[in-house]
Scaffold this motif. Structure first.
Motif, PDB file in Angstrom:
ATOM      1  N   VAL A 205      -8.309  13.708  -2.480  1.00 27.32           N
ATOM      2  CA  VAL A 205      -7.388  12.709  -1.921  1.00 27.32           C
ATOM      3  C   VAL A 205      -7.645  11.357  -2.574  1.00 27.32           C
ATOM      4  O   VAL A 205      -8.796  11.008  -2.853  1.00 27.32           O
ATOM      5  N   SER A 206      -6.568  10.593  -2.802  1.00 30.32           N
ATOM      6  CA  SER A 206      -6.733   9.241  -3.325  1.00 30.32           C
ATOM      7  C   SER A 206      -5.700   8.313  -2.699  1.00 30.32           C
ATOM      8  O   SER A 206      -4.674   8.747  -2.181  1.00 30.32           O
ATOM      9  N   ASP A 207      -5.993   7.019  -2.740  1.00 30.61           N
ATOM     10  CA  ASP A 207      -5.075   5.992  -2.247  1.00 30.61           C
ATOM     11  C   ASP A 207      -5.287   4.732  -3.077  1.00 30.61           C
ATOM     12  O   ASP A 207      -6.404   4.458  -3.520  1.00 30.61           O
ATOM     13  N   ASP A 208      -4.229   3.963  -3.271  1.00 29.40           N
ATOM     14  CA  ASP A 208      -4.330   2.787  -4.119  1.00 29.40           C
ATOM     15  C   ASP A 208      -5.098   1.634  -3.472  1.00 29.40           C
ATOM     16  O   ASP A 208      -5.611   0.765  -4.162  1.00 29.40           O
TER      17      ASP A 208
ATOM     18  N   ALA B 290     -12.802   4.177   1.215  1.00 26.38           N
ATOM     19  CA  ALA B 290     -12.888   4.535  -0.201  1.00 26.38           C
ATOM     20  C   ALA B 290     -11.483   4.764  -0.748  1.00 26.38           C
ATOM     21  O   ALA B 290     -10.555   5.044   0.005  1.00 26.38           O
ATOM     22  N   THR B 291     -11.324   4.659  -2.046  1.00 28.70           N
ATOM     23  CA  THR B 291      -9.997   4.868  -2.630  1.00 28.70           C
ATOM     24  C   THR B 291      -9.770   6.292  -3.103  1.00 28.70           C
ATOM     25  O   THR B 291      -8.698   6.608  -3.588  1.00 28.70           O
TER      26      THR B 291
ATOM     27  N   THR C 144      -4.862   9.746   5.939  1.00 29.90           N
ATOM     28  CA  THR C 144      -4.346   8.487   6.468  1.00 29.90           C
ATOM     29  C   THR C 144      -5.073   7.351   5.770  1.00 29.90           C
ATOM     30  O   THR C 144      -6.297   7.351   5.701  1.00 29.90           O
ATOM     31  N   ASP C 145      -4.287   6.384   5.248  1.00 31.06           N
ATOM     32  CA  ASP C 145      -4.940   5.266   4.579  1.00 31.06           C
ATOM     33  C   ASP C 145      -5.174   4.114   5.547  1.00 31.06           C
ATOM     34  O   ASP C 145      -4.821   4.186   6.723  1.00 31.06           O
TER      35      ASP C 145
ATOM     36  N   ASP D 231       0.836  -1.193   0.000  1.00 28.38           N
ATOM     37  CA  ASP D 231       0.000   0.000   0.000  1.00 28.38           C
ATOM     38  C   ASP D 231       0.877   1.251   0.000  1.00 28.38           C
ATOM     39  O   ASP D 231       1.708   1.433   0.873  1.00 28.38           O
ATOM     40  N   ASP D 232       0.682   2.098  -1.009  1.00 30.50           N
ATOM     41  CA  ASP D 232       1.409   3.362  -1.083  1.00 30.50           C
ATOM     42  C   ASP D 232       0.721   4.395  -0.199  1.00 30.50           C
ATOM     43  O   ASP D 232      -0.455   4.265   0.136  1.00 30.50           O
TER      44      ASP D 232
END
Length: 122
Positions: free
Chosen positions: A56-59, A82-83, A106-107, A30-31
């Protein structure tokens, strides 16, 4: 006598192999989250409707997005894994004067990213 000793040694060996193993850290690909934009809406008609917004986004998935003006946390959004997307909090007439805006994302793996917006007077 030898039979009892053999059973005791076998029981000890079994007990030692069944002991809890040390925790292995979770490995993840996870990035860290990416914050592409931070801004405060310009709503001169009514300051009560002014929003602080972040894209904001996350993989893998986001856990939360926190909003700051200066050192004051003005809100937090539960991203519900959510991504990505646009997240916002109402800042309205909080009386923070002219301070730097900041967002912390924060992911779900605990990776954090901070991004500063512009200095705003609200």
């Amino acid at each position: 006598m030898l039979g009892k000793r053999w059973i005791s040694i076998a029981a000890l060996a079994l007990a030692l192999t069944s002991c809890a193993q040390p925790a292995v850290p979770k490995v993840t690909d996870d990035d860290a989250p990416v914050i592409t934009k931070v801004w405060i809406t310009d709503n001169n008609a009514t300051m009560a409707d002014t929003l602080m917004v972040a894209d904001v986004s996350d993989d893998v998935g986001l856990a939360k997005v926190e909003f700051y003006i200066g050192a004051n946390k003005v809100g937090e959004v539960d991203a519900k894994s959510a991504t990505g997307g646009s997240y916002s909090v109402k800042v309205g007439e909080k009386g923070y004067a002219c301070l730097l805006t900041k967002v912390i994302a924060t992911d779900t793996a605990g990776n954090r990213t901070e991004a500063n917006g512009s200095t705003r007077c609200i």
